[in-house]
Scaffold this motif. Sequence first.
Motif, PDB file in Angstrom:
ATOM      1  N   ASP A 166       0.818  -1.216   0.000  1.00 49.99           N
ATOM      2  CA  ASP A 166       0.000   0.000   0.000  1.00 49.99           C
ATOM      3  C   ASP A 166       0.849   1.263   0.000  1.00 49.99           C
ATOM      4  OD1 ASP A 166      -2.310  -1.469  -0.003  1.00 49.99           O
ATOM      5  OD2 ASP A 166      -2.642  -1.330   2.152  1.00 49.99           O
ATOM      6  N   PHE A 167       2.141   1.124   0.366  1.00 45.61           N
ATOM      7  CA  PHE A 167       3.020   2.290   0.396  1.00 45.61           C
ATOM      8  C   PHE A 167       3.925   2.378  -0.831  1.00 45.61           C
ATOM      9  CE2 PHE A 167       1.931   1.827   4.876  1.00 45.61           C
ATOM     10  CZ  PHE A 167       1.673   3.147   5.228  1.00 45.61           C
ATOM     11  N   ALA A 168       3.653   1.559  -1.839  1.00 47.53           N
ATOM     12  CA  ALA A 168       4.494   1.569  -3.040  1.00 47.53           C
ATOM     13  C   ALA A 168       4.489   2.929  -3.726  1.00 47.53           C
ATOM     14  CB  ALA A 168       4.032   0.481  -4.008  1.00 47.53           C
ATOM     15  N   PHE A 169       3.407   3.685  -3.564  1.00 43.44           N
ATOM     16  CA  PHE A 169       3.301   4.998  -4.212  1.00 43.44           C
ATOM     17  C   PHE A 169       4.391   5.962  -3.744  1.00 43.44           C
ATOM     18  CE2 PHE A 169       1.014   5.551  -0.260  1.00 43.44           C
ATOM     19  CZ  PHE A 169       1.333   6.837   0.131  1.00 43.44           C
ATOM     20  N   LEU A 170       5.024   5.666  -2.602  1.00 43.67           N
ATOM     21  CA  LEU A 170       6.078   6.546  -2.102  1.00 43.67           C
ATOM     22  C   LEU A 170       7.304   6.539  -3.006  1.00 43.67           C
ATOM     23  CD1 LEU A 170       5.925   5.759   1.729  1.00 43.67           C
ATOM     24  CD2 LEU A 170       5.094   7.811   0.574  1.00 43.67           C
ATOM     25  N   GLY A 171       7.495   5.440  -3.745  1.00 42.90           N
ATOM     26  CA  GLY A 171       8.626   5.366  -4.660  1.00 42.90           C
ATOM     27  C   GLY A 171       9.872   4.817  -4.004  1.00 42.90           C
ATOM     28  N   PRO A 172      10.787   4.271  -4.809  1.00 44.43           N
ATOM     29  CA  PRO A 172      11.984   3.593  -4.282  1.00 44.43           C
ATOM     30  C   PRO A 172      12.867   4.489  -3.418  1.00 44.43           C
ATOM     31  CG  PRO A 172      11.710   3.155  -6.623  1.00 44.43           C
ATOM     32  CD  PRO A 172      10.717   4.216  -6.273  1.00 44.43           C
ATOM     33  N   GLU A 173      13.042   5.745  -3.791  1.00 48.58           N
ATOM     34  CA  GLU A 173      13.954   6.606  -3.062  1.00 48.58           C
ATOM     35  C   GLU A 173      13.466   6.887  -1.645  1.00 48.58           C
ATOM     36  OE1 GLU A 173      16.056  11.024  -3.497  1.00 48.58           O
ATOM     37  OE2 GLU A 173      15.033  10.109  -5.213  1.00 48.58           O
ATOM     38  N   LEU A 174      12.178   7.207  -1.517  1.00 48.99           N
ATOM     39  CA  LEU A 174      11.638   7.521  -0.202  1.00 48.99           C
ATOM     40  C   LEU A 174      11.542   6.276   0.673  1.00 48.99           C
ATOM     41  CD1 LEU A 174      10.680   9.821   1.513  1.00 48.99           C
ATOM     42  CD2 LEU A 174       8.380   9.547   0.591  1.00 48.99           C
ATOM     43  N   LEU A 175      11.214   5.145   0.054  1.00 48.32           N
ATOM     44  CA  LEU A 175      11.156   3.905   0.826  1.00 48.32           C
ATOM     45  C   LEU A 175      12.533   3.509   1.341  1.00 48.32           C
ATOM     46  CD1 LEU A 175       8.600   1.872  -1.313  1.00 48.32           C
ATOM     47  CD2 LEU A 175       8.227   2.883   0.936  1.00 48.32           C
ATOM     48  N   GLU A 176      13.554   3.761   0.533  1.00 50.41           N
ATOM     49  CA  GLU A 176      14.912   3.491   1.002  1.00 50.41           C
ATOM     50  C   GLU A 176      15.273   4.426   2.147  1.00 50.41           C
ATOM     51  OE1 GLU A 176      18.582   1.863   1.562  1.00 50.41           O
ATOM     52  OE2 GLU A 176      16.838   1.085   0.477  1.00 50.41           O
ATOM     53  N   SER A 177      14.797   5.670   2.090  1.00 52.75           N
ATOM     54  CA  SER A 177      15.023   6.606   3.195  1.00 52.75           C
ATOM     55  C   SER A 177      14.390   6.083   4.478  1.00 52.75           C
ATOM     56  CB  SER A 177      14.457   7.982   2.849  1.00 52.75           C
ATOM     57  OG  SER A 177      15.156   8.564   1.779  1.00 52.75           O
ATOM     58  N   CYS A 178      13.233   5.429   4.353  1.00 57.18           N
ATOM     59  CA  CYS A 178      12.590   4.835   5.526  1.00 57.18           C
ATOM     60  C   CYS A 178      13.489   3.768   6.138  1.00 57.18           C
ATOM     61  CB  CYS A 178      11.246   4.223   5.147  1.00 57.18           C
ATOM     62  SG  CYS A 178       9.960   5.406   4.703  1.00 57.18           S
ATOM     63  N   ARG A 179      14.056   2.913   5.296  1.00 56.67           N
ATOM     64  CA  ARG A 179      14.934   1.844   5.796  1.00 56.67           C
ATOM     65  C   ARG A 179      16.147   2.426   6.510  1.00 56.67           C
ATOM     66  NH1 ARG A 179      13.805   0.062   0.446  1.00 56.67           N
ATOM     67  NH2 ARG A 179      12.331  -1.685   0.390  1.00 56.67           N
ATOM     68  N   VAL A 180      16.735   3.449   5.919  1.00 58.44           N
ATOM     69  CA  VAL A 180      17.903   4.086   6.522  1.00 58.44           C
ATOM     70  C   VAL A 180      17.536   4.705   7.868  1.00 58.44           C
ATOM     71  CG1 VAL A 180      19.570   5.965   6.280  1.00 58.44           C
ATOM     72  CG2 VAL A 180      19.059   4.492   4.321  1.00 58.44           C
ATOM     73  N   ALA A 181      16.378   5.364   7.914  1.00 53.08           N
ATOM     74  CA  ALA A 181      15.946   6.003   9.161  1.00 53.08           C
ATOM     75  C   ALA A 181      15.727   4.974  10.263  1.00 53.08           C
ATOM     76  CB  ALA A 181      14.666   6.801   8.920  1.00 53.08           C
ATOM     77  N   VAL A 182      15.194   3.817   9.909  1.00 56.72           N
ATOM     78  CA  VAL A 182      14.995   2.763  10.903  1.00 56.72           C
ATOM     79  C   VAL A 182      16.339   2.287  11.451  1.00 56.72           C
ATOM     80  CG1 VAL A 182      14.210   0.390  11.255  1.00 56.72           C
ATOM     81  CG2 VAL A 182      12.768   2.005  10.016  1.00 56.72           C
ATOM     82  N   ASP A 183      17.285   2.057  10.564  1.00 57.88           N
ATOM     83  CA  ASP A 183      18.607   1.605  11.010  1.00 57.88           C
ATOM     84  C   ASP A 183      19.258   2.639  11.935  1.00 57.88           C
ATOM     85  OD1 ASP A 183      18.384  -0.734   9.572  1.00 57.88           O
ATOM     86  OD2 ASP A 183      19.502   0.013   7.836  1.00 57.88           O
TER      87      ASP A 183
END
Length: 214
Positions: free
Chosen positions: A40-57
């Motif tokens: 459901d969050f695919a609309f955010l796009g690869p760049e922003l989703l990768e930012s989410c992963r980095v922020a979690v780490d």
Amino acid sequence: TGGWPQSYPPGPGYARHITFNDDTFVRILDFLREAPRDPDFAFLGPELLESCRVAVDRGIDCILRCQVRIEGTKTVWCAQHDSTTLEPRPARTFEPVSLSGAESARVLKFLMSLNSNRAEIEEAIRGGVAWFERSALHGIRVVRSNGDVSVVSDPSAPAIWARFYDLETGRPIFTGRDGVVRQNLAEIEKERRTGYSWYGTWGRDVAEAFLRWK
């Protein structure tokens, strides 16, 4: 540093501290962790989703660095930590610098949910769980009656935990709107006695989660 303030923009007051209070930090991490996994969050796009992963780490690393050590032993977390130094910080007048039973339980359960093999995470979990075991309060019960809250002796009562513990003595502490730290709930004004969660069963949740995690 990998943390989040209570609100944004943070301003000059306590809202700029890294905020574990009311599970703010962990709820943000839960959301950011879920976003890259949920279609459901695919609309955010690869760049922003990768930012989410980095922020979690980065957030996980911040949690590990904020964990309070006392005489070299890992304990738990304060409800707020300095945005630069990561040291424990106060918030409202009745929220002093302390070790937080409530917020720390949620942090530990989040770390357990990672299913990580990082040694630092395991050490943080075991240190926090051991603190909860040491900090359990026995032989008392919290009673609500006639519009007030009191603590009574009850040898048969199950263990409970205080919201705040003194960093030096390890004893529960209570603070009214005057900001004065006291040793007993009865010593603060009725409005604060009844309007805040000073005791809870947070340690039971931690123990149950730890058994599953092990």
